[in-house]
Design a protein around this motif. Structure first.
Motif, PDB file in Angstrom:
ATOM      1  N   ASP A  82       0.817  -1.215   0.000  1.00 30.00           N
ATOM      2  CA  ASP A  82       0.000   0.000   0.000  1.00 30.00           C
ATOM      3  C   ASP A  82       0.853   1.268   0.000  1.00 30.00           C
ATOM      4  OD1 ASP A  82      -2.912  -0.911   0.344  1.00 30.00           O
ATOM      5  OD2 ASP A  82      -1.892  -2.027   1.923  1.00 30.00           O
ATOM      6  N   LYS A 156      -6.730   5.038   3.685  1.00 30.36           N
ATOM      7  CA  LYS A 156      -7.393   4.461   2.515  1.00 30.36           C
ATOM      8  C   LYS A 156      -8.401   3.414   2.941  1.00 30.36           C
ATOM      9  CE  LYS A 156      -5.321   1.457  -0.241  1.00 30.36           C
ATOM     10  NZ  LYS A 156      -4.403   0.778  -1.137  1.00 30.36           N
ATOM     11  N   GLU A 157      -9.178   2.960   1.975  1.00 29.53           N
ATOM     12  CA  GLU A 157     -10.164   1.920   2.207  1.00 29.53           C
ATOM     13  C   GLU A 157      -9.452   0.564   2.260  1.00 29.53           C
ATOM     14  OE1 GLU A 157     -13.604   0.433  -0.567  1.00 29.53           O
ATOM     15  OE2 GLU A 157     -14.068   2.457   0.169  1.00 29.53           O
TER      16      GLU A 157
END
Length: 172
Positions: A82, A156-157
């Motif tokens: 990520d 973030k998701e």
């Protein structure tokens, strides 16, 4: 109350899951926590892709809290993806995957103590980065992690639609 922080093993995975599930049931804001279930805990420990610790209340022997740390290696679950860590660094990332403390034992610094004990083991094993995710509004867990040297590096998701801060601690 006094507590000891002890390593937990595969044969205790059901107890670990029960503590996590019980803590989850007591949380007012369910979106703050994605609870690991027994099967995922058992699999992590059985495949040696994780380590677990428990906080034990000394006078009664009751398990007050637990921590599961995961080592996902090159897997897609690795939070290093990520934040675009170089591929060669991914094997040195460990996650503070789940930390849960039963309500009657909160306020004794057990989350902090559990994370510190896991960190000692992970350093010995050669990990260079510790990561975790925390709901942006969970000021309790976030301040605890920041106090230990974690920094929010991204929001973030994650986990099928939950917004999370991704935190990183670089180990020397």
């Amino acid at each position: 109350m006094e507590f000891s922080i002890e390593r937990a093993y595969l044969n205790e995975s059901q107890v670990l899951a029960e503590i996590i599930e019980s803590s989850f049931r007591e949380i007012e804001r369910k979106e703050w926590f994605v609870a690991d279930d027994w099967e995922s805990i058992r699999r992590l420990l059985q495949e040696e892709k994780g380590i677990a610790y428990k906080a034990v209340e000394r006078s009664t022997g009751a398990v007050a809290g637990v921590l599961i740390a995961a080592m996902h290696g090159m897997g897609e679950e690795n939070l290093g993806h990520d934040i675009d860590l170089p591929k060669e660094e991914l094997e040195t990332v460990a996650h503070m995957e789940s930390v849960a403390v039963l309500p009657k034992y909160r306020g004794y610094g057990l989350q902090y103590s559990l994370m510190q004990e896991a960190q000692k083991e992970l350093v010995i094993r050669g990990f260079r980065y510790l990561m975790c995710t925390i709901h942006p509004d969970n000021i309790y867990s976030k301040s605890n992690a920041v106090r230990q040297g974690y920094e929010v590096v991204m929001t973030k998701e994650k986990y099928g639609g939950y917004i999370r801060d991704i935190l990183l601690k670089k180990l020397d």
